[in-house]
Design a protein around this motif. Sequence first.
Motif, PDB file in Angstrom:
ATOM      1  N   VAL A   1     -19.448-119.937  88.763  1.00 56.10           N
ATOM      2  CA  VAL A   1     -19.820-120.913  89.497  1.00 56.10           C
ATOM      3  C   VAL A   1     -20.658-120.363  90.629  1.00 56.10           C
ATOM      4  CG1 VAL A   1     -18.923-122.536  91.302  1.00 56.10           C
ATOM      5  CG2 VAL A   1     -17.783-122.596  89.105  1.00 56.10           C
ATOM      6  N   THR A   2     -20.301-119.362  91.240  1.00 55.51           N
ATOM      7  CA  THR A   2     -21.031-118.713  92.302  1.00 55.51           C
ATOM      8  C   THR A   2     -22.330-118.237  91.811  1.00 55.51           C
ATOM      9  OG1 THR A   2     -19.097-118.063  93.598  1.00 55.51           O
ATOM     10  CG2 THR A   2     -20.970-116.965  94.254  1.00 55.51           C
ATOM     11  N   ALA A   3     -22.361-117.454  90.852  1.00 53.80           N
ATOM     12  CA  ALA A   3     -23.666-117.235  90.237  1.00 53.80           C
ATOM     13  C   ALA A   3     -24.340-118.254  89.617  1.00 53.80           C
ATOM     14  CB  ALA A   3     -23.384-116.317  88.896  1.00 53.80           C
ATOM     15  N   GLY A   4     -23.728-119.046  89.289  1.00 47.74           N
ATOM     16  CA  GLY A   4     -24.782-120.467  88.679  1.00 47.74           C
ATOM     17  C   GLY A   4     -25.409-120.815  89.918  1.00 47.74           C
ATOM     18  N   ILE A   5     -24.653-120.876  91.193  1.00 47.00           N
ATOM     19  CA  ILE A   5     -25.469-121.619  92.257  1.00 47.00           C
ATOM     20  C   ILE A   5     -26.437-120.664  92.678  1.00 47.00           C
ATOM     21  CG2 ILE A   5     -24.977-121.782  95.025  1.00 47.00           C
ATOM     22  CD1 ILE A   5     -21.929-122.681  94.075  1.00 47.00           C
TER      23      ILE A   5
ATOM     24  N   GLY B   1     -33.477-119.477  91.437  1.00 44.01           N
ATOM     25  CA  GLY B   1     -34.168-118.993  90.137  1.00 44.01           C
ATOM     26  C   GLY B   1     -33.734-117.621  89.680  1.00 44.01           C
ATOM     27  N   PHE B   2     -32.736-117.072  90.306  1.00 44.97           N
ATOM     28  CA  PHE B   2     -32.482-115.685  89.781  1.00 44.97           C
ATOM     29  C   PHE B   2     -32.311-115.665  88.249  1.00 44.97           C
ATOM     30  CE2 PHE B   2     -31.082-114.969  94.162  1.00 44.97           C
ATOM     31  CZ  PHE B   2     -32.320-115.036  94.871  1.00 44.97           C
ATOM     32  N   THR B   3     -32.745-114.521  87.661  1.00 42.93           N
ATOM     33  CA  THR B   3     -32.269-114.406  86.175  1.00 42.93           C
ATOM     34  C   THR B   3     -31.204-113.527  85.938  1.00 42.93           C
ATOM     35  OG1 THR B   3     -34.085-112.674  86.045  1.00 42.93           O
ATOM     36  CG2 THR B   3     -34.503-114.914  85.213  1.00 42.93           C
ATOM     37  N   GLU B   4     -30.426-113.763  85.048  1.00 40.47           N
ATOM     38  CA  GLU B   4     -29.030-112.974  84.663  1.00 40.47           C
ATOM     39  C   GLU B   4     -29.525-111.449  84.096  1.00 40.47           C
ATOM     40  OE1 GLU B   4     -25.926-115.055  83.142  1.00 40.47           O
ATOM     41  OE2 GLU B   4     -24.633-113.046  82.768  1.00 40.47           O
ATOM     42  N   VAL B   5     -29.001-110.484  84.666  1.00 37.96           N
ATOM     43  CA  VAL B   5     -29.257-109.135  83.693  1.00 37.96           C
ATOM     44  C   VAL B   5     -28.116-108.822  83.009  1.00 37.96           C
ATOM     45  CG1 VAL B   5     -29.450-106.623  84.259  1.00 37.96           C
ATOM     46  CG2 VAL B   5     -30.293-108.075  85.845  1.00 37.96           C
TER      47      VAL B   5
ATOM     48  N   LEU C   1     -27.337-110.218  88.756  1.00 37.29           N
ATOM     49  CA  LEU C   1     -28.571-111.244  89.152  1.00 37.29           C
ATOM     50  C   LEU C   1     -29.662-110.379  89.467  1.00 37.29           C
ATOM     51  CD1 LEU C   1     -27.132-114.457  90.493  1.00 37.29           C
ATOM     52  CD2 LEU C   1     -27.401-114.289  88.223  1.00 37.29           C
ATOM     53  N   ALA C   2     -30.910-110.674  89.148  1.00 37.89           N
ATOM     54  CA  ALA C   2     -32.203-109.593  89.146  1.00 37.89           C
ATOM     55  C   ALA C   2     -32.678-110.530  90.566  1.00 37.89           C
ATOM     56  CB  ALA C   2     -33.017-109.361  88.359  1.00 37.89           C
ATOM     57  N   VAL C   3     -32.979-109.805  91.770  1.00 40.59           N
ATOM     58  CA  VAL C   3     -33.737-110.228  92.901  1.00 40.59           C
ATOM     59  C   VAL C   3     -34.743-109.199  93.101  1.00 40.59           C
ATOM     60  CG1 VAL C   3     -33.749-111.344  94.965  1.00 40.59           C
ATOM     61  CG2 VAL C   3     -31.553-111.433  93.811  1.00 40.59           C
ATOM     62  N   GLY C   4     -36.023-109.399  92.609  1.00 44.10           N
ATOM     63  CA  GLY C   4     -37.072-108.461  92.939  1.00 44.10           C
ATOM     64  C   GLY C   4     -36.606-107.117  92.207  1.00 44.10           C
TER      65      GLY C   4
ATOM     66  N   LEU D   1     -24.610-108.557  92.481  1.00 41.78           N
ATOM     67  CA  LEU D   1     -23.553-108.423  91.350  1.00 41.78           C
ATOM     68  C   LEU D   1     -22.313-109.215  92.145  1.00 41.78           C
ATOM     69  CD1 LEU D   1     -22.338-106.913  89.049  1.00 41.78           C
ATOM     70  CD2 LEU D   1     -21.417-105.021  90.540  1.00 41.78           C
ATOM     71  N   VAL D   2     -21.948-110.434  91.153  1.00 35.64           N
ATOM     72  CA  VAL D   2     -20.996-111.149  91.524  1.00 35.64           C
ATOM     73  C   VAL D   2     -19.537-110.863  90.807  1.00 35.64           C
ATOM     74  CG1 VAL D   2     -20.393-113.509  91.889  1.00 35.64           C
ATOM     75  CG2 VAL D   2     -22.628-112.869  91.785  1.00 35.64           C
TER      76      VAL D   2
END
Length: 253
Positions: A157-161, A167-171, A181-184, A189-190
């Motif tokens: 749920v939290t990663a989905g939010i 618009g972050f993509t999952e690593v 999730l990648a940010v720049g 890390l959730v």
Amino acid sequence: MMRRIHHVGVVVKHLKEAYAFYRGVLGLPLVREAEITDQGVRAALLAAGESELELLEPLGPDTPVGRFLARRGEGLHHLCFEAYDVGASLAELARRGVPMLDRVPRAGLAGQIGFLHPTACSGVLVEIATPPAPADEERPSPLRLKRLVIGAGDVGVTAGIFQSLFGFTEVAMNGGPRTMLAVGRGTLLVVPAHEVGGTAGIVALSFVAEDFFALTAALRRAGVPRLDGTGEVTVEPAASHGVHLHISRYMFP
Ligand code: CO
């Protein structure tokens, strides 16, 4: 939509004391210090690779940060993403019905800024900023902020939010109940809150040291309480003003 983790906000009792550790021992360069009266803080930005650390000293006990300090003590407070256009981002989030503290940008230490309501991101207080100069150059710093660990009651749920709002993509990770999730060039890390002492919200920061041996020598010289591992060190939060800090030689995904 978001270019990078702009900074991570840390509440401290006194900037000067926090400087002794973050500037004196870790060697993070000071970018800017100023009093932001409408936020009730004296704040400083320290460079840490493509991101920064924002130290926040309350101007009095009866300010939001002063109340946070009284309730929770020193430690991690919020995280800030850099947007190309903070005004457009805040308006778009508000239009989507996201609870906001700011619907229009105001002046902050990082440029034009605005905050989402803490309920918007599973209890993580998120700020969005657009710095005055476009594409701030990365400042030389002995440490680079690489990762923020976020505890969540429900990782999906939290990663989905965070994915849906920013618009972050999952690593890809090798299994387990965690999502990265990648940010720049950084990552979020959730992890399940029960793995991190039941804490939901931002729980830890990871830095990569350009010169790991110089860093561990500086920690040793200063007598900083820590746990030495192989190629990584964990600083006791008592020494880092309430922040769970991991510093490593390399960073694996
Ligand atoms: Co901030």
